[in-house]
Design an enzyme around this catalytic site. Structure first.
Site, short mmCIF file in Angstrom:
data_model
loop_
_atom_site.label_atom_id
_atom_site.label_comp_id
_atom_site.label_asym_id
_atom_site.label_seq_id
_atom_site.Cartn_x
_atom_site.Cartn_y
_atom_site.Cartn_z
N LYS A 80 0.78 -1.17 -0.07
CA LYS A 80 -0.19 0.05 -0.21
C LYS A 80 0.79 1.17 0.03
O LYS A 80 1.88 1.33 0.77
CB LYS A 80 -0.98 -0.09 1.39
CG LYS A 80 -1.83 1.05 1.24
CD LYS A 80 -2.90 0.95 2.48
CE LYS A 80 -3.93 2.01 2.63
NZ LYS A 80 -4.84 1.77 3.78
N SER A 160 -9.93 1.81 2.44
CA SER A 160 -8.79 2.80 1.69
C SER A 160 -8.15 1.61 0.88
O SER A 160 -7.51 2.13 0.02
CB SER A 160 -8.08 3.81 2.53
OG SER A 160 -7.40 2.99 3.46
N SER A 184 -10.26 -0.25 6.80
CA SER A 184 -9.65 -0.19 5.30
C SER A 184 -8.86 -1.68 4.96
O SER A 184 -8.55 -1.49 3.86
CB SER A 184 -8.61 0.98 5.54
OG SER A 184 -9.19 2.15 5.06
N1 GLN Z 1 -13.53 4.59 5.71
C1 GLN Z 1 -12.82 4.73 6.93
C2 GLN Z 1 -12.25 6.31 6.80
O1 GLN Z 1 -12.49 7.09 5.73
C3 GLN Z 1 -11.65 4.26 7.38
C4 GLN Z 1 -10.45 4.15 6.57
C5 GLN Z 1 -9.49 3.58 7.13
O2 GLN Z 1 -9.46 2.79 7.71
N2 GLN Z 1 -8.10 4.09 6.65
O3 GLN Z 1 -11.99 6.69 7.81
#
Ligand code: GLN
Length: 494
Positions: A80, A160, A184
């Protein structure tokens, strides 16, 4: 003949070790698959075929010399693009880090290279890991390899870690790293029919990982099955003196202890997660998961996590608050982009750089975070959210007096169509409803593929464990995996 890219992490490592094929052949096969797919999927921001080949050559030479091979020897993976990689551009999918080439390696990626893995490239993500669909990336959204039956609409790979999930599902990487702040790793794993585990907060070092919300951010593994996730997580985890929140605990041999025999263990089903109007296919998959865990010998009981409904609002105060502080370092002075309009002073440069460099969702979070931390509102929002967080953690502590692991759906729906939720941030935030509570409590949690919904799209089941007890989460995951026998793959259209 099975193609090399059809093999998962353990099969590749063992095949290289036994001499069935060379690490160089494996790296070549995955490099070719990445080159073929990436134009369509946009899963990688940069590809690094030479890194994968160089790591493979080292593994082949070590094997020829009879030297011991690492846990991931000969396994090509994607990282990532939130992990700093020495000499390879690291952007967090934001323009503000465009062209940033770190002179250092994150602790987690270093551990993976030390274990013999090779880098295929840096995977796309929501900008600064803020999002649930990959649509906030400054490098264009990732496209899921999955399509609904008879429907060519492009779908979100989740977020994400959507580049990671898409790449694992399309079998162009053997496995990938993800990070999970509020879901995410788990939500993209569910959307793409793969397995993803977020360990207990502190298991994996945050050193060299671009910070979003430091008290929540945790790295983890995304792979094709539970066993591959266990092995990869063993390679990623471990104490790091460079991270003040790193857990000083030995890393268990999770894979060696893996067992789907759940006799003597109790699974909790939290009644507050049965939302009004819960999607019928998701509810049915949850019921099926309960039946599978009973079949594996577990006792299943109803539990209550009474503060669940406050988790999402608390998360969307705490995470932006921490983000607004963390992202203050992007000022045009030290990293990446600098926008210096003619005649500008220092403040003008900060403003111009941030205006040009941060995307709309990142700006929204910085503004929300700054607001909830401001002198007049701190107690009303931030302090309250921290209290709620403590109550949510207490709910879990109480539940874990009676149960060993908790089963819920991973997400309230299967993968949605790109663009369907991006106009309304609240709609997008609601997608995290099942994943966020475990994040606030710092607990290990995993998503395992459970089947397809009536549209032909993957659904995931979500397991939450006690602090430090990744083993029970993995064991229950294995029990589901064996019974779900999920073999569906996206039809190749790229
Ligand atoms: N979708 C969540 C957010 O937008 C989680 C994102 C994440 O875990 N990095 O914060």
């Amino acid at each position: 003949m099975t193609e090399l890219t059809d093999l998962g992490l353990v099969a590749l490592r063992d095949g290289v070790a036994h001499g069935d094929f060379t690490a160089t052949e494996v790296a070549g096969a995955f490099n070719a698959a990445v080159a073929e797919a990436n134009g369509a999927l946009n899963a990688f921001i940069v590809t690094t075929p030479d890194h994968a080949l160089a790591a493979a050559a080292r593994v082949d030479a070590a094997r020829a010399a009879g030297e011991p091979l690492g846990k991931l020897a000969g396994v090509p993976i994607g990282m990532k693009d939130l992990f700093a990689t020495k000499g390879v551009q690291t952007t967090a999918a934001s323009k503000i880090l465009g062209g940033f080439v770190p002179p250092y390696e994150s602790s987690v990626s270093q551990k993976l290279w030390d274990a013999g893995a090779g880098l295929l490239g840096k995977l796309n993500l929501d900008q600064f890991a803020m999002g649930s669909s990959n649509e906030t990336s400054a490098f264009g959204n990732v496209i899921s390899p999955w399509r609904a039956t008879g429907d060519a609409a492009l779908r979100a790979p989740g977020g994400s870690s959507g580049g990671s999930s898409a790449a694992v599902a399309a079998r162009i990487v053997a496995a990938a790293t993800g990070t999970d702040t509020g879901g995410s790793i788990r939500q993209p794993a569910a959307f793409t029919g793969i397995t993803g585990i977020k360990p207990t907060y502190g298991r994996c070092s945050r050193w060299g990982v671009v910070a979003f919300a430091s008290s929540l951010d945790q790295a983890g593994a995304m792979a094709r099955d539970v066993t591959d996730c266990a092995v990869m997580l063993e390679a990623m985890a471990g104490f790091d003196p460079k991270d003040a929140t790193s857990l000083d605990l030995p890393v268990p041999d999770w894979r060696a202890a893996l067992s789907d025999d759940l006799r003597g263990r109790t699974v909790g089903i939290p009644r507050e997660y049965r939302l009004d109007g819960l999607n019928g296919d998701v509810a049915a998959s949850w019921d099926q998961g309960i039946a599978w865990l009973k079949d594996a010998g577990a006792r299943v009981v109803d539990i209550s996590l009474p503060h669940t409904r406050y988790a999402l609002p608390a998360y969307y105060i705490i995470a932006p608050a921490e983000a607004s502080s963390n992202l203050a370092r992007y000022d045009g002075v030290r990293y990446g982009l600098r926008d210096l309009p003619p005649g500008a002073n220092l403040q003008d440069m900060y403003a111009a750089t941030r205006a040009a460099g941060f995307g709309p969702e990142v700006k929204r979070r910085i503004m929300i975070g700054t607001y909830v931390l401001s002198a007049g509102f701190y107690d009303a929002y931030y302090t309250q959210a921290q209290k709620v967080r403590a109550l949510i953690a207490r709910d879990f502590t109480q539940a874990f007096q009676d149960v060993d692991v908790i089963l819920t759906p991973t997400a309230p729906s299967s993968a949605f169509v790109l663009g369907e939720k991006s106009a309304d941030p609240l709609e997008m935030y609601l997608n995290d409803v099942f994943s966020v509570p475990a994040s606030l409590a710092g607990l290990p949690a995993m998503s395992v593929p459970a089947g397809l919904d009536r549209a032909g799209l993957p659904l995931g089941l979500h397991l939450i464990g006690r602090p430090f007890d990744e083993q029970t989460v993995l064991d229950a995951g294995l029990a589901i995996e064996r019974r779900a026998a999920f073999v569906a793959r996206p039809a190749k259209w790229w």
